[in-house]
Design an enzyme around this catalytic site. Sequence first.
Site, PDB file in Angstrom:
ATOM      1  N   THR A 220     -14.825  -6.795  44.706  1.00 35.29           N
ATOM      2  CA  THR A 220     -15.985  -6.587  45.577  1.00 35.29           C
ATOM      3  C   THR A 220     -15.637  -5.732  46.785  1.00 35.29           C
ATOM      4  OG1 THR A 220     -17.528  -7.754  47.056  1.00 35.29           O
ATOM      5  CG2 THR A 220     -15.408  -8.784  46.693  1.00 35.29           C
ATOM      6  N   ASP A 221     -16.654  -5.079  47.350  1.00 39.78           N
ATOM      7  CA  ASP A 221     -16.444  -4.321  48.585  1.00 39.78           C
ATOM      8  C   ASP A 221     -16.218  -5.231  49.788  1.00 39.78           C
ATOM      9  OD1 ASP A 221     -19.043  -5.294  48.782  1.00 39.78           O
ATOM     10  OD2 ASP A 221     -19.976  -3.348  49.128  1.00 39.78           O
ATOM     11  N   GLU A 222     -16.535  -6.519  49.649  1.00 41.46           N
ATOM     12  CA  GLU A 222     -16.409  -7.425  50.786  1.00 41.46           C
ATOM     13  C   GLU A 222     -14.954  -7.631  51.230  1.00 41.46           C
ATOM     14  OE1 GLU A 222     -18.899 -10.873  51.050  1.00 41.46           O
ATOM     15  OE2 GLU A 222     -20.210 -10.147  49.462  1.00 41.46           O
TER      16      GLU A 222
ATOM     17  N   TYR B  74     -14.990 -16.363  50.705  1.00 35.56           N
ATOM     18  CA  TYR B  74     -15.178 -15.668  49.429  1.00 35.56           C
ATOM     19  C   TYR B  74     -14.415 -14.354  49.408  1.00 35.56           C
ATOM     20  CZ  TYR B  74     -17.321 -12.342  46.217  1.00 35.56           C
ATOM     21  OH  TYR B  74     -17.525 -11.359  45.279  1.00 35.56           O
TER      22      TYR B  74
ATOM     23  N   LYS C 213     -11.161 -13.181  47.009  1.00 39.18           N
ATOM     24  CA  LYS C 213     -11.138 -12.002  46.154  1.00 39.18           C
ATOM     25  C   LYS C 213     -10.025 -11.040  46.568  1.00 39.18           C
ATOM     26  CE  LYS C 213     -13.571 -10.922  43.276  1.00 39.18           C
ATOM     27  NZ  LYS C 213     -13.482 -11.133  41.785  1.00 39.18           N
TER      28      LYS C 213
END
Length: 362
Positions: free
Chosen positions: A134-136, A160, A164
Amino acid sequence: MRTVLVTGGAGFIGANFILQARGAQWYNVVNLDKLTYASNLQNLTALENEPGYCFIRGDIGDPQLVSHLLQQYQPDAVINFAAESHVDRSILNPLTFALTNVTGTLQLLEACRAYWQKLPLHKQERFRFLQVSTDEVYGSLSITDSPFCEDNPYAPNSPYAASKAGADHFVRAYYHTYGLPTLITNCSNNYGPRQFPEKLIPLTILNAMEGQLLPIYGDGQNIRDWLYVSDHCEALHLVLQQGKVGETYCIGGQNEQTNLMVVEKICTILDELLPSKPNFSHSSLITFVKDRPGHDRRYAIDCTKMNRELGWKPTESFDTGLLKTVQWYINHPQWVEQIRTGAYQSWIEQNYTDRTVNYLSV
């Protein structure tokens, strides 16, 4: 035809990927999924009798099961979608996210390493492990910052995102330490058919259809880059086929929207498709609620590398993709009802308790 082991294939992105992979005859697919709350095998019922598809209920954190599946089906690639993925849930229960996203991925990597090391040389060279991330993991952008690209340092701001990021680091380490041929993709916010209704777009669609309030965090000006799920699946296929081993690829929709804009556009579409009483607009249901902790202000993805090296760019605009998405939820009330009433989870328990492995031919 090549065979891939897809983990988390009953989730939103995983299920859409499997449907595209089988529809386009990209691969034979072995689907391993734990069937947690956001998984939905109903998304894959069209493939139940296909000889090139099979489903196994199980956990990526079960090394014996994963090792058995690798030996049984001899996949040419593993695509890891399996993850806990909702930020709000990670704030309430971060340990679950660490166990699934970090420890689970590490267990999967170990099983894949042992399998890969025993393959003949020509199969070793062809094997790939693709981590869907994810970009997060990159943190938050200001309004004036350039979009994230592959060179951005990791700076996760939620449990989260941290989980990741940890998984990504292990994937990178397995390439540099053991030579396992890995690939990592970092995508922006996905949307489209079959998304579990805890995320912004399906939650807004379903609440608006039922005349419920449409909650928006804070001032509604948080910005996300929205990627239509079928575009994402096409990109993943390209990365798996042509991506350079050990590399990371950022995949974005190039559709930056504030949360408020997204909700307002959904309301406009529903005003047209499902007009209610005269002079009523679904936008009147919008309500602003207290912001969540650590809410990143903006995400955006620079897809230059994907375009330059693999010739990929998104084909779906946000307006066309959103219209398709809203129409899908309108057209599938039974799917929505089963998800919301718990009937689906009851069915899972009845059909899969004590049936961890469901072997089918590939």
